[in-house]
Design a protein around this motif. Structure first.
Motif, PDB file in Angstrom:
ATOM      1  N   UNK A 119       6.413 -16.407   2.725  1.00  0.00           N
ATOM      2  CA  UNK A 119       7.576 -17.296   2.549  1.00  0.00           C
ATOM      3  C   UNK A 119       8.595 -17.137   3.673  1.00  0.00           C
ATOM      4  N   UNK A 120       8.615 -15.970   4.277  1.00  0.00           N
ATOM      5  CA  UNK A 120       9.635 -15.640   5.259  1.00  0.00           C
ATOM      6  C   UNK A 120       9.308 -16.194   6.643  1.00  0.00           C
ATOM      7  N   UNK A 121      10.306 -16.800   7.265  1.00  0.00           N
ATOM      8  CA  UNK A 121      10.231 -17.156   8.678  1.00  0.00           C
ATOM      9  C   UNK A 121      11.146 -16.197   9.430  1.00  0.00           C
ATOM     10  N   UNK A 122      10.732 -15.795  10.624  1.00  0.00           N
ATOM     11  CA  UNK A 122      11.512 -14.845  11.404  1.00  0.00           C
ATOM     12  C   UNK A 122      12.104 -15.526  12.623  1.00  0.00           C
ATOM     13  N   UNK A 123      13.373 -15.222  12.871  1.00  0.00           N
ATOM     14  CA  UNK A 123      14.096 -15.702  14.049  1.00  0.00           C
ATOM     15  C   UNK A 123      14.579 -14.465  14.798  1.00  0.00           C
ATOM     16  N   UNK A 124      14.251 -14.353  16.065  1.00  0.00           N
ATOM     17  CA  UNK A 124      14.723 -13.234  16.881  1.00  0.00           C
ATOM     18  C   UNK A 124      16.064 -13.602  17.502  1.00  0.00           C
ATOM     19  N   UNK A 125      17.057 -12.733  17.273  1.00  0.00           N
ATOM     20  CA  UNK A 125      18.393 -12.973  17.818  1.00  0.00           C
ATOM     21  C   UNK A 125      19.021 -11.652  18.241  1.00  0.00           C
ATOM     22  N   UNK A 126      18.499 -11.046  19.298  1.00  0.00           N
ATOM     23  CA  UNK A 126      19.033  -9.755  19.707  1.00  0.00           C
ATOM     24  C   UNK A 126      20.447  -9.822  20.291  1.00  0.00           C
ATOM     25  N   UNK A 127      20.852 -10.973  20.808  1.00  0.00           N
ATOM     26  CA  UNK A 127      22.180 -11.102  21.404  1.00  0.00           C
ATOM     27  C   UNK A 127      23.004 -12.240  20.810  1.00  0.00           C
ATOM     28  N   UNK A 128      22.437 -13.406  20.653  1.00  0.00           N
ATOM     29  CA  UNK A 128      23.219 -14.566  20.218  1.00  0.00           C
ATOM     30  C   UNK A 128      23.086 -14.804  18.718  1.00  0.00           C
ATOM     31  N   UNK A 129      23.519 -13.812  17.957  1.00  0.00           N
ATOM     32  CA  UNK A 129      23.450 -13.872  16.505  1.00  0.00           C
ATOM     33  C   UNK A 129      24.292 -15.009  15.920  1.00  0.00           C
ATOM     34  N   UNK A 130      25.526 -15.233  16.371  1.00  0.00           N
ATOM     35  CA  UNK A 130      26.297 -16.343  15.802  1.00  0.00           C
ATOM     36  C   UNK A 130      25.584 -17.691  15.952  1.00  0.00           C
ATOM     37  N   UNK A 131      24.978 -17.921  17.109  1.00  0.00           N
ATOM     38  CA  UNK A 131      24.247 -19.173  17.331  1.00  0.00           C
ATOM     39  C   UNK A 131      23.049 -19.265  16.389  1.00  0.00           C
ATOM     40  N   UNK A 132      22.322 -18.170  16.203  1.00  0.00           N
ATOM     41  CA  UNK A 132      21.161 -18.183  15.313  1.00  0.00           C
ATOM     42  C   UNK A 132      21.568 -18.512  13.888  1.00  0.00           C
TER      43      UNK A 132
END
Length: 168
Positions: A56-69
Protein backbone atom coordinates in the motif's frame (compact mmCIF):
# COMPACT_ATOMS: atom_id res chain seq x y z
CA UNK A 1 -6.28 18.18 8.18
CA UNK A 2 -4.61 17.24 11.44
CA UNK A 3 -0.90 16.71 11.91
CA UNK A 4 1.01 14.51 14.34
CA UNK A 5 4.52 14.94 15.75
CA UNK A 6 6.08 11.72 17.10
CA UNK A 7 9.32 11.99 19.06
CA UNK A 8 11.44 9.49 20.93
CA UNK A 9 14.95 8.22 21.47
CA UNK A 10 16.83 5.71 19.36
CA UNK A 11 15.01 2.35 19.21
CA UNK A 12 12.11 3.76 21.23
CA UNK A 13 9.45 2.45 18.85
CA UNK A 14 8.58 5.87 17.44
CA UNK A 15 8.71 4.81 13.77
CA UNK A 16 6.62 1.70 14.42
CA UNK A 17 4.08 3.79 16.35
CA UNK A 18 3.93 6.42 13.58
CA UNK A 19 3.51 3.77 10.89
CA UNK A 20 0.69 2.11 12.84
CA UNK A 21 -1.06 5.47 13.25
CA UNK A 22 -0.72 6.07 9.51
CA UNK A 23 -2.12 2.65 8.65
CA UNK A 24 -4.96 3.01 11.16
CA UNK A 25 -5.99 6.32 9.56
CA UNK A 26 -7.56 4.52 6.59
CA UNK A 27 -5.91 7.01 4.23
CA UNK A 28 -3.59 6.08 1.35
CA UNK A 29 -0.09 6.00 2.89
CA UNK A 30 3.01 7.71 1.50
CA UNK A 31 6.37 7.42 3.18
CA UNK A 32 8.60 10.47 2.81
CA UNK A 33 12.12 9.25 3.43
CA UNK A 34 14.86 11.67 4.43
CA UNK A 35 17.67 9.12 4.85
CA UNK A 36 20.60 8.84 2.48
CA UNK A 37 22.62 5.64 2.19
CA UNK A 38 26.17 6.91 2.62
CA UNK A 39 27.44 3.57 3.94
CA UNK A 40 26.56 -0.13 4.10
CA UNK A 41 25.05 0.08 7.58
CA UNK A 42 22.63 2.82 6.50
CA UNK A 43 21.73 0.82 3.38
CA UNK A 44 20.72 -2.08 5.66
CA UNK A 45 18.67 0.23 7.90
CA UNK A 46 16.81 1.68 4.92
CA UNK A 47 16.10 -1.80 3.53
CA UNK A 48 14.75 -2.91 6.93
CA UNK A 49 12.37 0.06 7.07
CA UNK A 50 11.21 -0.65 3.51
CA UNK A 51 10.54 -4.31 4.36
CA UNK A 52 8.29 -3.22 7.24
CA UNK A 53 5.90 -1.49 4.83
CA UNK A 54 3.50 -3.42 2.61
CA UNK A 55 2.45 -2.77 -0.99
CA UNK A 56 0.00 0.00 0.00
CA UNK A 57 2.90 2.32 0.72
CA UNK A 58 4.50 4.57 -1.87
CA UNK A 59 7.91 6.02 -1.05
CA UNK A 60 9.12 9.53 -1.84
CA UNK A 61 12.78 10.39 -1.27
CA UNK A 62 13.27 13.88 0.13
CA UNK A 63 16.69 14.18 1.74
CA UNK A 64 16.79 17.98 1.36
CA UNK A 65 13.58 19.49 -0.01
CA UNK A 66 11.15 18.11 2.54
CA UNK A 67 8.73 21.09 2.47
CA UNK A 68 8.34 20.71 -1.30
CA UNK A 69 7.75 16.95 -0.98
CA UNK A 70 5.00 17.53 1.59
CA UNK A 71 3.35 20.19 -0.56
CA UNK A 72 3.61 18.06 -3.70
CA UNK A 73 2.27 14.83 -2.19
CA UNK A 74 -0.32 15.97 0.35
CA UNK A 75 -3.93 15.17 -0.55
CA UNK A 76 -7.17 14.91 1.44
CA UNK A 77 -7.28 11.12 0.99
CA UNK A 78 -3.60 10.58 1.86
CA UNK A 79 -1.41 10.29 4.95
CA UNK A 80 2.22 11.37 4.68
CA UNK A 81 4.66 9.76 7.09
CA UNK A 82 7.91 11.74 7.26
CA UNK A 83 10.73 9.68 8.76
CA UNK A 84 12.71 11.40 10.03
CA UNK A 85 13.16 15.05 10.87
CA UNK A 86 16.60 14.63 12.47
CA UNK A 87 18.07 12.91 9.40
CA UNK A 88 16.70 15.78 7.32
CA UNK A 89 18.41 18.25 9.66
CA UNK A 90 21.70 16.35 9.29
CA UNK A 91 21.35 16.54 5.52
CA UNK A 92 20.70 20.29 5.70
CA UNK A 93 23.72 20.83 7.93
CA UNK A 94 25.99 18.83 5.63
CA UNK A 95 24.68 20.80 2.64
CA UNK A 96 25.23 24.05 4.57
CA UNK A 97 21.61 25.12 4.16
CA UNK A 98 19.99 27.88 6.21
CA UNK A 99 18.26 25.99 9.02
CA UNK A 100 15.79 28.63 10.22
CA UNK A 101 14.48 29.26 6.71
CA UNK A 102 14.13 25.54 6.06
CA UNK A 103 12.17 25.10 9.30
CA UNK A 104 9.92 28.02 8.41
CA UNK A 105 9.21 26.36 5.06
CA UNK A 106 8.57 23.01 6.73
CA UNK A 107 6.18 24.54 9.26
CA UNK A 108 4.22 26.22 6.47
CA UNK A 109 4.11 23.00 4.44
CA UNK A 110 2.80 20.97 7.38
CA UNK A 111 0.26 23.61 8.40
CA UNK A 112 -1.00 23.98 4.84
CA UNK A 113 -1.07 20.31 3.88
CA UNK A 114 -4.27 18.64 2.76
CA UNK A 115 -4.48 15.24 4.42
CA UNK A 116 -2.76 13.88 7.50
CA UNK A 117 0.95 14.57 8.03
CA UNK A 118 2.94 12.57 10.59
CA UNK A 119 6.45 13.77 11.44
CA UNK A 120 8.90 11.47 13.23
CA UNK A 121 11.89 12.91 15.07
CA UNK A 122 14.58 11.86 17.51
CA UNK A 123 14.90 13.26 21.01
CA UNK A 124 18.63 13.94 21.17
CA UNK A 125 18.86 16.39 24.05
CA UNK A 126 18.36 14.09 27.02
CA UNK A 127 21.81 12.54 26.95
CA UNK A 128 25.26 13.83 27.72
CA UNK A 129 26.62 17.06 26.29
CA UNK A 130 28.52 16.11 23.11
CA UNK A 131 32.27 16.62 23.17
CA UNK A 132 32.57 18.44 19.84
CA UNK A 133 31.13 21.59 18.33
CA UNK A 134 29.40 19.92 15.35
CA UNK A 135 27.57 17.43 17.57
CA UNK A 136 26.55 20.21 19.98
CA UNK A 137 25.27 22.29 17.08
CA UNK A 138 23.27 19.30 15.78
CA UNK A 139 21.79 18.68 19.24
CA UNK A 140 20.78 22.33 19.49
CA UNK A 141 19.34 22.49 15.95
CA UNK A 142 17.36 19.29 16.58
CA UNK A 143 16.01 20.63 19.86
CA UNK A 144 14.86 23.87 18.26
CA UNK A 145 13.36 22.02 15.29
CA UNK A 146 11.50 19.62 17.57
CA UNK A 147 10.04 22.51 19.54
CA UNK A 148 8.89 24.27 16.37
CA UNK A 149 7.31 21.18 14.82
CA UNK A 150 5.60 20.17 18.08
CA UNK A 151 4.09 23.67 18.19
CA UNK A 152 2.92 23.48 14.55
CA UNK A 153 1.38 20.01 14.80
CA UNK A 154 -2.08 19.40 16.23
CA UNK A 155 -0.92 16.42 18.29
CA UNK A 156 2.43 15.46 19.81
CA UNK A 157 3.36 12.02 21.18
CA UNK A 158 6.52 10.90 22.98
CA UNK A 159 7.36 7.22 22.52
CA UNK A 160 9.54 5.59 25.17
CA UNK A 161 10.18 1.84 25.45
CA UNK A 162 7.50 1.29 22.80
CA UNK A 163 4.85 3.11 24.82
CA UNK A 164 3.20 6.31 23.56
CA UNK A 165 2.70 9.26 25.91
CA UNK A 166 0.44 11.98 24.55
CA UNK A 167 2.05 15.38 25.08
CA UNK A 168 -0.46 17.50 23.19
Amino acid sequence: MPSLFVIGGARSGKSRYAQQRAEDSGLAPRYIATAQAFDAEMTVRIARHQAERDARWQTVDAPLDLPHAIAAHAAPDRVLLVDCLTLWLSNLMLAERHMAAALDDLGQAVAGAAGLVILVSNEVGQGIVPDNALARRFRDEAGWANQRMAAVCDEAVLVCAGLPLKLK
